[in-house]
Scaffold this active site. Structure first.
Site, PDB file in Angstrom:
ATOM      1  CE  LYS A  44      -3.162   3.130   0.743  1.00 36.77           C
ATOM      2  NZ  LYS A  44      -4.039   3.583  -0.378  1.00 36.77           N
ATOM      3  CB  CYS A 129       1.608  12.038  -3.510  1.00 34.52           C
ATOM      4  SG  CYS A 129       2.956  12.494  -4.588  1.00 34.52           S
ATOM      5  CE  LYS A 163      -1.523   2.865  -9.857  1.00 35.48           C
ATOM      6  NZ  LYS A 163      -1.778   2.321  -8.508  1.00 35.48           N
ATOM      7  CG  ASN A 193      -3.661   6.169  -8.672  1.00 36.36           C
ATOM      8  OD1 ASN A 193      -4.666   5.677  -8.181  1.00 36.36           O
ATOM      9  ND2 ASN A 193      -2.627   6.550  -7.940  1.00 36.36           N
ATOM     10  N   GLY A 221     -11.934  -0.226 -11.832  1.00 36.36           N
ATOM     11  CA  GLY A 221     -12.739  -1.286 -12.427  1.00 36.36           C
ATOM     12  C   GLY A 221     -13.104  -1.013 -13.873  1.00 36.36           C
ATOM     13  N   GLY A 249      -9.190  -1.939 -14.756  1.00 39.67           N
ATOM     14  CA  GLY A 249     -10.266  -2.629 -15.459  1.00 39.67           C
ATOM     15  C   GLY A 249     -10.004  -4.064 -15.835  1.00 39.67           C
TER      16      GLY A 249
HETATM   17  O1  LIG Z   1      -7.201   7.185  -1.170  1.00 44.50           O
HETATM   18  C1  LIG Z   1      -6.188   6.462  -1.327  1.00 44.50           C
HETATM   19  O2  LIG Z   1      -5.511   5.951  -0.388  1.00 44.50           O
HETATM   20  C2  LIG Z   1      -5.802   6.245  -2.754  1.00 44.50           C
HETATM   21  N1  LIG Z   1      -6.796   5.872  -3.609  1.00 44.50           N
HETATM   22  C3  LIG Z   1      -6.551   5.703  -4.950  1.00 44.50           C
HETATM   23  O3  LIG Z   1      -7.456   5.361  -5.745  1.00 44.50           O
HETATM   24  N2  LIG Z   1      -5.306   5.923  -5.430  1.00 44.50           N
HETATM   25  C4  LIG Z   1      -4.276   6.310  -4.639  1.00 44.50           C
HETATM   26  O4  LIG Z   1      -3.148   6.509  -5.145  1.00 44.50           O
HETATM   27  C5  LIG Z   1      -4.532   6.484  -3.234  1.00 44.50           C
HETATM   28 CL1  LIG Z   1      -3.218   6.963  -2.186  1.00 44.50          CL
END
Ligand SMILES: O=C(O)c1[nH]c(=O)[nH]c(=O)c1Cl
Length: 310
Positions: A44, A129, A163, A193, A221, A249
């Site tokens: 994560k 980020c 990413k 992402n 998805g 997806g």
């Molecule tokens: O809300 C999240 O933790 C999150 N959720 C996402 O869909 N992509 C991300 O890079 C992150 Cl860091």
């Protein structure tokens, strides 16, 4: 049929692993992925300190995919570094560490610590980020990205990846590719992402379905498949010598095939893994194997990046 992948000095039995964020926040979850049919593991996205993340409900699945605004809940960088220290690399499944500092300095601190640890795991820096207040996420601020990557490459000299958020404009693809091509040590990009700030509505309740941000969240998805494929194919063309990891997806062997046809070296499973569990890996691999056999392909290189145009 041979599903093996060799890249970055790594040998994977197949192209599948989890998307960062899914089944990878705790050691128990990471071990679920590692002991499944997945050929690699990614953690994560982490910050230097642990985070509880946003109030729930913060994830919701629909017939077409998922929406989330988790808020970066994670056990903190030291927790994942500890996992990386004891990880059984000799078993042959690569480990990727996803880093997502709340500031550039946090990313630099984590990367320089990781460099000092001299571990075989590879960093995947999450460019979704936050950026400075009032500015879009880092991945959408090309100048800030260039500066951030310049400083990251200064503190971390090994191979690393990023990413990427989805892009939707040819000029943005070109601008981001120009930034990424300036960094030889940047060996892979993971596309994509989630598609940011979507809104899912529950008609019966006449309500949003997640609590944070008045219901806005990142889409995953089936909702994102065409966008994911476009980003994989565009960056496959625009980043010679780098690898593209496909994410977005993939619910079956067919979507995995599409991502690889578009140029992906390996593929990550997110929403489908969250909804189905680790059995999704073996199922998708069986489907991919059957599809390749039907088409007469022996290995992934027989069709990788060979998407036809009209
Ligand atoms: O809300 C999240 O933790 C999150 N959720 C996402 O869909 N992509 C991300 O890079 C992150 Cl860091």
């Amino acid at each position: 049929v041979d599903l093996s992948v060799s890249w970055l000095g790594l040998a994977m039995a197949n192209p599948l692993y989890n998307a960062s964020g899914v089944m990878c926040r705790s050691v128990a979850e990471l071990e679920q992925v590692r002991t499944s049919a997945a050929a690699a593991v990614i953690t994560k996205s982490c910050t230097p300190q642990p985070r509880t993340g946003n109030p729930e409900p913060r994830y919701c699945a629909t017939a077409l995919g998922s929406i989330n605004s988790m808020g970066l809940p994670n056990a903190g960088y030291p927790y994942y570094l500890d996992y990386a220290r004891s990880y059984p690399y000799a078993a042959g499944k690569p480990l990727f560490l996803s880093l997502s500092g709340m500031t550039l300095q946090e990313n630099l601190d984590m990367l320089s610590d990781l460099a000092a640890a001299q571990l075989p795991c590879l960093p995947e820096v999450n460019l979704s980020c936050p950026n400075l207040p009032g500015k879009p996420q880092l991945g959408y601020d090309f100048q800030a990205c260039h500066e951030a990557l310049t400083q990251m490459a200064r503190v971390y000299h090994g191979p690393f990846g990023v990413k990427l958020p989805p892009y939707f404009d040819p000029v943005h693809f070109a601008r981001m590719a120009a930034v990424l091509n300036a960094f030889p040590a940047l060996r892979f990009v993971t596309c994509i992402n989630s598609i940011g700030n979507g809104l899912v509505i529950d008609v019966d309740r006449e309500s949003v379905v997640i609590k944070p941000k008045d219901g806005l969240g990142g889409l995953g998805g089936s909702y994102v498949l065409p966008t994911a494929l476009a980003n994989v194919r565009e960056f496959y063309r625009l980043l010679p010598g780098k690898h593209v990891v496909g994410c977005g997806g993939i619910n079956s062997g067919r979507e995995a095939f599409m991502h690889i046809l578009a140029g992906a070296t390996a593929v990550q499973i997110g929403t489908c893994l969250y909804e189905e569990g680790e059995g999704a890996f073996a199922r998708i691999l069986d489907e991919l194997r059957a599809l390749m056999a039907h088409k007469g392909y022996q290995r992934l290189d027989d069709f990788r990046g060979k998407l036809k145009t009209l």
